[in-house]
Design a protein around this motif. Structure first.
Motif, PDB file in Angstrom:
ATOM      1  N   ALA A   1       0.838  -1.208   0.000  1.00  0.00           N
ATOM      2  CA  ALA A   1       0.000   0.000   0.000  1.00  0.00           C
ATOM      3  C   ALA A   1       0.866   1.250   0.000  1.00  0.00           C
ATOM      4  CB  ALA A   1      -0.936  -0.001   1.203  1.00  0.00           C
ATOM      5  N   GLY A   2       1.880   1.274   0.851  1.00  0.00           N
ATOM      6  CA  GLY A   2       2.747   2.435   0.923  1.00  0.00           C
ATOM      7  C   GLY A   2       3.565   2.638  -0.331  1.00  0.00           C
ATOM      8  N   LEU A   3       4.059   1.540  -0.894  1.00  0.00           N
ATOM      9  CA  LEU A   3       4.835   1.648  -2.133  1.00  0.00           C
ATOM     10  C   LEU A   3       3.967   2.157  -3.274  1.00  0.00           C
ATOM     11  CD1 LEU A   3       7.013  -1.594  -1.978  1.00  0.00           C
ATOM     12  CD2 LEU A   3       7.783   0.763  -1.620  1.00  0.00           C
ATOM     13  N   THR A   4       2.699   1.727  -3.306  1.00  0.00           N
ATOM     14  CA  THR A   4       1.783   2.224  -4.339  1.00  0.00           C
ATOM     15  C   THR A   4       1.593   3.736  -4.211  1.00  0.00           C
ATOM     16  OG1 THR A   4       0.612   0.113  -4.460  1.00  0.00           O
ATOM     17  CG2 THR A   4      -0.554   2.039  -5.302  1.00  0.00           C
ATOM     18  N   MET A   5       1.496   4.227  -2.988  1.00  0.00           N
ATOM     19  CA  MET A   5       1.337   5.676  -2.781  1.00  0.00           C
ATOM     20  C   MET A   5       2.583   6.428  -3.242  1.00  0.00           C
ATOM     21  SD  MET A   5      -0.621   5.955   0.865  1.00  0.00           S
ATOM     22  CE  MET A   5      -1.386   4.459   1.464  1.00  0.00           C
ATOM     23  N   LEU A   6       3.761   5.897  -2.939  1.00  0.00           N
ATOM     24  CA  LEU A   6       4.997   6.543  -3.415  1.00  0.00           C
ATOM     25  C   LEU A   6       5.071   6.499  -4.931  1.00  0.00           C
ATOM     26  CD1 LEU A   6       7.589   5.277  -0.790  1.00  0.00           C
ATOM     27  CD2 LEU A   6       6.645   7.590  -0.988  1.00  0.00           C
ATOM     28  N   GLU A   7       4.648   5.390  -5.516  1.00  0.00           N
ATOM     29  CA  GLU A   7       4.642   5.289  -6.977  1.00  0.00           C
ATOM     30  C   GLU A   7       3.669   6.294  -7.581  1.00  0.00           C
ATOM     31  OE1 GLU A   7       5.257   1.597  -9.972  1.00  0.00           O
ATOM     32  OE2 GLU A   7       3.713   1.351  -8.448  1.00  0.00           O
ATOM     33  N   ASN A   8       2.508   6.455  -6.936  1.00  0.00           N
ATOM     34  CA  ASN A   8       1.534   7.463  -7.393  1.00  0.00           C
ATOM     35  C   ASN A   8       2.119   8.869  -7.288  1.00  0.00           C
ATOM     36  OD1 ASN A   8      -0.436   5.544  -7.964  1.00  0.00           O
ATOM     37  ND2 ASN A   8      -1.414   5.724  -5.971  1.00  0.00           N
ATOM     38  N   PHE A   9       2.858   9.125  -6.208  1.00  0.00           N
ATOM     39  CA  PHE A   9       3.493  10.434  -6.067  1.00  0.00           C
ATOM     40  C   PHE A   9       4.469  10.669  -7.213  1.00  0.00           C
ATOM     41  CE2 PHE A   9       6.894  13.190  -4.347  1.00  0.00           C
ATOM     42  CZ  PHE A   9       6.146  14.318  -4.071  1.00  0.00           C
ATOM     43  N   GLY A  10       5.262   9.632  -7.537  1.00  0.00           N
ATOM     44  CA  GLY A  10       6.167   9.736  -8.684  1.00  0.00           C
ATOM     45  C   GLY A  10       5.416  10.010  -9.979  1.00  0.00           C
ATOM     46  N   GLY A  11       4.222   9.445 -10.090  1.00  0.00           N
ATOM     47  CA  GLY A  11       3.422   9.639 -11.303  1.00  0.00           C
ATOM     48  C   GLY A  11       2.914  11.054 -11.482  1.00  0.00           C
ATOM     49  N   LEU A  12       2.864  11.823 -10.401  1.00  0.00           N
ATOM     50  CA  LEU A  12       2.423  13.225 -10.501  1.00  0.00           C
ATOM     51  C   LEU A  12       3.439  14.069 -11.271  1.00  0.00           C
ATOM     52  CD1 LEU A  12       1.144  13.827  -6.846  1.00  0.00           C
ATOM     53  CD2 LEU A  12      -0.214  13.317  -8.884  1.00  0.00           C
ATOM     54  N   MET A  13       4.639  13.539 -11.435  1.00  0.00           N
ATOM     55  CA  MET A  13       5.698  14.285 -12.120  1.00  0.00           C
ATOM     56  C   MET A  13       5.812  13.902 -13.582  1.00  0.00           C
ATOM     57  SD  MET A  13       8.249  14.018  -8.955  1.00  0.00           S
ATOM     58  CE  MET A  13       7.119  13.033  -8.014  1.00  0.00           C
ATOM     59  N   ALA A  14       4.999  12.937 -14.008  1.00  0.00           N
ATOM     60  CA  ALA A  14       5.112  12.445 -15.393  1.00  0.00           C
ATOM     61  C   ALA A  14       4.600  13.489 -16.377  1.00  0.00           C
ATOM     62  CB  ALA A  14       4.297  11.148 -15.529  1.00  0.00           C
TER      63      ALA A  14
END
Length: 200
Positions: free
Chosen positions: A187-200
Protein backbone atom coordinates in the motif's frame (compact mmCIF):
# COMPACT_ATOMS: atom_id res chain seq x y z
CA UNK A 1 13.69 13.33 -10.28
CA UNK A 2 12.49 13.50 -6.66
CA UNK A 3 14.49 15.69 -4.28
CA UNK A 4 14.61 14.29 -0.74
CA UNK A 5 15.12 17.31 1.51
CA UNK A 6 18.04 16.87 3.90
CA UNK A 7 17.72 19.30 6.83
CA UNK A 8 19.07 17.07 9.58
CA UNK A 9 15.81 15.64 10.94
CA UNK A 10 14.75 13.06 8.41
CA UNK A 11 14.78 9.30 8.02
CA UNK A 12 16.35 9.83 4.62
CA UNK A 13 17.68 6.46 3.61
CA UNK A 14 14.56 4.36 4.19
CA UNK A 15 12.71 6.77 1.88
CA UNK A 16 15.52 6.65 -0.67
CA UNK A 17 15.61 2.84 -0.56
CA UNK A 18 11.86 2.65 -1.26
CA UNK A 19 12.14 5.07 -4.20
CA UNK A 20 15.13 3.13 -5.55
CA UNK A 21 13.12 -0.10 -5.30
CA UNK A 22 10.34 1.51 -7.34
CA UNK A 23 12.82 2.77 -9.95
CA UNK A 24 12.02 6.41 -9.17
CA UNK A 25 15.03 8.65 -9.70
CA UNK A 26 15.83 10.52 -6.50
CA UNK A 27 18.53 12.54 -4.81
CA UNK A 28 19.14 13.43 -1.14
CA UNK A 29 20.22 17.06 -0.97
CA UNK A 30 20.39 20.21 1.14
CA UNK A 31 21.25 22.34 -1.90
CA UNK A 32 18.49 24.80 -2.90
CA UNK A 33 19.63 24.69 -6.53
CA UNK A 34 19.25 20.91 -6.63
CA UNK A 35 15.79 21.14 -5.07
CA UNK A 36 14.79 23.69 -7.69
CA UNK A 37 15.86 21.24 -10.42
CA UNK A 38 13.79 18.41 -8.94
CA UNK A 39 10.37 17.51 -10.34
CA UNK A 40 8.95 16.78 -6.89
CA UNK A 41 10.04 17.03 -3.25
CA UNK A 42 9.81 14.76 -0.20
CA UNK A 43 10.15 16.22 3.29
CA UNK A 44 10.89 13.43 5.77
CA UNK A 45 11.11 13.89 9.52
CA UNK A 46 11.63 12.11 12.83
CA UNK A 47 11.79 13.62 16.32
CA UNK A 48 10.10 16.68 17.82
CA UNK A 49 8.23 19.46 15.97
CA UNK A 50 10.20 22.35 17.50
CA UNK A 51 13.56 20.71 16.84
CA UNK A 52 12.64 19.96 13.22
CA UNK A 53 11.48 23.53 12.57
CA UNK A 54 14.66 24.86 14.17
CA UNK A 55 16.81 22.72 11.91
CA UNK A 56 14.76 23.60 8.85
CA UNK A 57 15.13 27.32 9.57
CA UNK A 58 18.86 26.88 10.15
CA UNK A 59 19.16 25.05 6.81
CA UNK A 60 17.85 28.12 4.95
CA UNK A 61 15.61 25.90 2.82
CA UNK A 62 12.21 27.28 3.86
CA UNK A 63 12.02 29.96 1.11
CA UNK A 64 12.97 27.34 -1.50
CA UNK A 65 10.25 24.97 -0.31
CA UNK A 66 7.65 27.76 -0.29
CA UNK A 67 8.58 28.78 -3.83
CA UNK A 68 8.82 25.29 -5.29
CA UNK A 69 5.40 24.05 -4.14
CA UNK A 70 3.84 26.57 -6.50
CA UNK A 71 4.96 24.40 -9.43
CA UNK A 72 5.69 20.88 -8.15
CA UNK A 73 4.30 18.34 -5.68
CA UNK A 74 5.62 18.00 -2.13
CA UNK A 75 5.09 15.02 0.17
CA UNK A 76 5.74 15.37 3.90
CA UNK A 77 6.21 12.10 5.83
CA UNK A 78 5.55 11.63 9.59
CA UNK A 79 7.11 14.66 11.32
CA UNK A 80 7.69 16.06 7.83
CA UNK A 81 3.91 16.05 7.42
CA UNK A 82 3.33 17.69 10.79
CA UNK A 83 5.55 20.69 10.12
CA UNK A 84 3.49 21.45 6.99
CA UNK A 85 0.79 22.82 9.30
CA UNK A 86 0.37 26.24 10.90
CA UNK A 87 1.69 25.25 14.31
CA UNK A 88 2.57 22.37 16.61
CA UNK A 89 1.96 22.05 20.35
CA UNK A 90 4.80 19.68 21.23
CA UNK A 91 6.93 21.15 24.07
CA UNK A 92 5.09 24.46 23.76
CA UNK A 93 3.71 26.19 20.67
CA UNK A 94 5.91 26.32 17.58
CA UNK A 95 5.12 27.91 14.23
CA UNK A 96 5.14 25.49 11.30
CA UNK A 97 5.45 26.08 7.57
CA UNK A 98 1.80 27.12 7.23
CA UNK A 99 1.31 25.21 3.96
CA UNK A 100 -1.83 23.45 5.27
CA UNK A 101 -4.34 24.93 7.73
CA UNK A 102 -4.35 23.30 11.13
CA UNK A 103 -2.59 22.49 14.38
CA UNK A 104 -0.60 19.43 15.44
CA UNK A 105 -1.88 18.35 18.85
CA UNK A 106 -1.40 15.41 21.24
CA UNK A 107 -3.39 12.33 20.26
CA UNK A 108 -6.51 12.09 22.41
CA UNK A 109 -6.85 8.35 23.01
CA UNK A 110 -7.66 7.68 26.69
CA UNK A 111 -6.75 4.16 27.72
CA UNK A 112 -4.67 3.53 24.61
CA UNK A 113 -0.90 3.41 24.41
CA UNK A 114 0.90 6.57 23.31
CA UNK A 115 2.80 6.74 21.03
CA UNK A 116 0.44 5.24 18.49
CA UNK A 117 2.81 2.66 17.08
CA UNK A 118 2.17 -0.11 14.58
CA UNK A 119 -0.20 -0.99 11.77
CA UNK A 120 -3.60 0.62 11.36
CA UNK A 121 -6.17 0.66 8.57
CA UNK A 122 -7.12 3.68 6.48
CA UNK A 123 -10.57 5.18 5.98
CA UNK A 124 -10.72 7.28 2.81
CA UNK A 125 -12.27 10.74 2.55
CA UNK A 126 -12.77 12.07 -0.95
CA UNK A 127 -10.45 11.62 -3.90
CA UNK A 128 -6.67 11.78 -3.60
CA UNK A 129 -4.24 10.86 -6.39
CA UNK A 130 -1.89 9.13 -3.94
CA UNK A 131 -4.61 6.58 -3.13
CA UNK A 132 -5.15 5.41 -6.72
CA UNK A 133 -5.03 1.61 -6.72
CA UNK A 134 -4.86 1.42 -2.91
CA UNK A 135 -7.82 -0.52 -1.42
CA UNK A 136 -9.72 1.25 1.33
CA UNK A 137 -8.95 -0.42 4.64
CA UNK A 138 -5.30 -1.00 3.70
CA UNK A 139 -2.96 -1.15 6.67
CA UNK A 140 -0.06 1.28 6.99
CA UNK A 141 2.64 1.78 9.64
CA UNK A 142 2.46 4.60 12.21
CA UNK A 143 4.83 5.88 14.91
CA UNK A 144 3.58 9.16 16.46
CA UNK A 145 2.26 10.83 19.60
CA UNK A 146 0.83 13.95 17.91
CA UNK A 147 -1.65 14.31 15.07
CA UNK A 148 -2.98 17.07 12.84
CA UNK A 149 -6.29 18.77 13.55
CA UNK A 150 -7.33 20.30 10.23
CA UNK A 151 -10.49 21.10 8.24
CA UNK A 152 -12.15 18.02 6.76
CA UNK A 153 -11.52 19.35 3.24
CA UNK A 154 -7.78 18.71 3.74
CA UNK A 155 -8.15 15.11 4.98
CA UNK A 156 -7.69 12.38 2.36
CA UNK A 157 -7.61 9.50 4.84
CA UNK A 158 -7.87 8.86 8.56
CA UNK A 159 -7.47 5.95 10.93
CA UNK A 160 -9.19 5.01 14.16
CA UNK A 161 -7.24 5.33 17.41
CA UNK A 162 -9.47 6.52 20.22
CA UNK A 163 -11.32 8.51 17.54
CA UNK A 164 -10.46 9.67 14.04
CA UNK A 165 -6.76 10.43 13.57
CA UNK A 166 -5.63 12.36 10.49
CA UNK A 167 -3.50 10.02 8.38
CA UNK A 168 -3.19 11.55 4.90
CA UNK A 169 -3.75 15.15 3.84
CA UNK A 170 -3.75 17.12 0.62
CA UNK A 171 -3.97 20.80 -0.18
CA UNK A 172 -3.21 21.51 -3.82
CA UNK A 173 0.30 20.28 -4.62
CA UNK A 174 1.07 19.62 -0.95
CA UNK A 175 0.54 16.13 0.49
CA UNK A 176 1.30 14.75 3.93
CA UNK A 177 1.35 11.19 5.29
CA UNK A 178 1.35 10.76 9.08
CA UNK A 179 2.33 7.12 8.55
CA UNK A 180 5.50 5.89 6.87
CA UNK A 181 4.66 4.85 3.29
CA UNK A 182 8.22 3.58 2.86
CA UNK A 183 7.58 1.07 5.68
CA UNK A 184 3.97 0.22 4.78
CA UNK A 185 4.33 -2.65 2.34
CA UNK A 186 2.50 -2.72 -0.96
CA UNK A 187 0.00 0.00 0.00
CA UNK A 188 2.75 2.44 0.92
CA UNK A 189 4.83 1.65 -2.13
CA UNK A 190 1.78 2.22 -4.34
CA UNK A 191 1.34 5.68 -2.78
CA UNK A 192 5.00 6.54 -3.41
CA UNK A 193 4.64 5.29 -6.98
CA UNK A 194 1.53 7.46 -7.39
CA UNK A 195 3.49 10.43 -6.07
CA UNK A 196 6.17 9.74 -8.68
CA UNK A 197 3.42 9.64 -11.30
CA UNK A 198 2.42 13.22 -10.50
CA UNK A 199 5.70 14.28 -12.12
CA UNK A 200 5.11 12.45 -15.39
Amino acid sequence: MIGIIDYGAGNLFSVKNALDYLGLENHITDDPTELQKADGLILPGVGAFADAMGMLKKSGLIPTIQQEIERKPLLGICLGMQILFDKGLEFGETEGLGLIDGTVEPIAAPGLKIPHMGWNSLDFHGDCPLLKGVPEGSYVYFVHSFAAVTPQANIAASCGYGGDVTALVQRGNVFGAQFHPEKSGEAGLTMLENFGGLMA
